[in-house]
Design a protein around this motif. Sequence first.
Motif, PDB file in Angstrom:
ATOM      1  N   PHE A 164       0.827  -1.213   0.000  1.00 23.49           N
ATOM      2  CA  PHE A 164       0.000   0.000   0.000  1.00 23.49           C
ATOM      3  C   PHE A 164       0.857   1.258   0.000  1.00 23.49           C
ATOM      4  N   VAL A 165       1.909   1.291   0.838  1.00 22.93           N
ATOM      5  CA  VAL A 165       2.738   2.499   0.895  1.00 22.93           C
ATOM      6  C   VAL A 165       3.590   2.650  -0.370  1.00 22.93           C
ATOM      7  N   ILE A 166       3.960   1.534  -0.986  1.00 19.03           N
ATOM      8  CA  ILE A 166       4.683   1.631  -2.270  1.00 19.03           C
ATOM      9  C   ILE A 166       3.775   2.265  -3.317  1.00 19.03           C
ATOM     10  N   GLU A 167       2.530   1.783  -3.390  1.00 21.71           N
ATOM     11  CA  GLU A 167       1.571   2.327  -4.342  1.00 21.71           C
ATOM     12  C   GLU A 167       1.307   3.810  -4.055  1.00 21.71           C
ATOM     13  N   LYS A 168       1.213   4.143  -2.803  1.00 23.37           N
ATOM     14  CA  LYS A 168       0.948   5.531  -2.422  1.00 23.37           C
ATOM     15  C   LYS A 168       2.125   6.427  -2.798  1.00 23.37           C
ATOM     16  N   ALA A 169       3.332   5.948  -2.553  1.00 28.18           N
ATOM     17  CA  ALA A 169       4.526   6.727  -2.905  1.00 28.18           C
ATOM     18  C   ALA A 169       4.599   6.946  -4.409  1.00 28.18           C
ATOM     19  N   LEU A 170       4.302   5.910  -5.193  1.00 27.77           N
ATOM     20  CA  LEU A 170       4.342   6.025  -6.652  1.00 27.77           C
ATOM     21  C   LEU A 170       3.278   7.000  -7.165  1.00 27.77           C
ATOM     22  N   SER A 171       2.167   7.062  -6.469  1.00 27.72           N
ATOM     23  CA  SER A 171       1.099   7.977  -6.884  1.00 27.72           C
ATOM     24  C   SER A 171       1.496   9.440  -6.677  1.00 27.72           C
ATOM     25  N   LYS A 172       2.536   9.672  -5.879  1.00 27.59           N
ATOM     26  CA  LYS A 172       2.996  11.040  -5.607  1.00 27.59           C
ATOM     27  C   LYS A 172       4.142  11.459  -6.522  1.00 27.59           C
ATOM     28  N   LEU A 173       4.509  10.619  -7.480  1.00 28.51           N
ATOM     29  CA  LEU A 173       5.612  10.956  -8.383  1.00 28.51           C
ATOM     30  C   LEU A 173       5.284  12.215  -9.172  1.00 28.51           C
ATOM     31  N   PRO A 174       6.173  13.218  -9.133  1.00 28.04           N
ATOM     32  CA  PRO A 174       5.957  14.422  -9.949  1.00 28.04           C
ATOM     33  C   PRO A 174       6.213  14.109 -11.423  1.00 28.04           C
TER      34      PRO A 174
END
Length: 270
Positions: A164-174
């Motif tokens: 979940f946190v990996i997916e969340k981090a990737l969703s924040k990619l500029p």
Amino acid sequence: MALCMGVRPPLFRHFKTVSVQSKKPTNIFNLTIRSCALPRKILQRSFVLQLVAEVKQKLSREHNNLPVGKHGRDDEEMILWFLKDRKYSIKDAISKLTKAIRWRREFGVSELSEESVRSVAETGKAYVHDYLDAYGRPVLIVEASKHIPGYEYEQYEDEKLCVFVIEKALSKLPAGKQEILCIIDLRGFRTEHADIKFLTFVFDAFYYYYPRRLSQVLFVDAPFIYRPVWELIKPLVKSYASLVRFCSAKTVKEEYFTVDTVPASFRVGK
């Protein structure tokens, strides 16, 4: 060259060798031939798009039981990412991609949510930082001292939080960024916090299912007792071992964040 210019080359005949001497210096002319080919970047892009289309066709024919849509067998962005990871080998990309798509379906990645991981997330053992680091990367933070394997949560719960946190981090990619930073805070680490099986799962997830998404891993203030743990894990994490940097909390604050963006746990010593 004669063929390229549409001029028929003369037939070979026997000639006598004649020596000609010129009193005037010979003028030298530079002949420039411009290629009619398309610019290299356009050719490369066209070639890559052709590979993506070929992978889509093969997946449709040979793996039509796989889902479609976002992160499915027809997701061109995902196909392109795995092609890059496998150095544009169609066979290797398909092999790794089909495994990743099946895993996402079996693991239930699309069903993960804040609510589904709330209880284990409240331990604070893993979370995504609110700010990007100094290099514009989303930051995933793991506090090892808050993780005791098998004590309160089953490993599957920890794995769900991890994904979940990996997916969340990737969703924040500029825009223009493709990788994230992982900080594993080892301050306060003791032997009861060691979890080789879970750490192997983390690196395997990045290697098989999120290839080339991990830019760097910081092991912060690793105590002496952690070194044997790392020596056991290192052969298991393949090429990702080269991404690991052992550093201090001071280094994290000074090199990776500004005064305003540094994570709260690094603002003061524990």
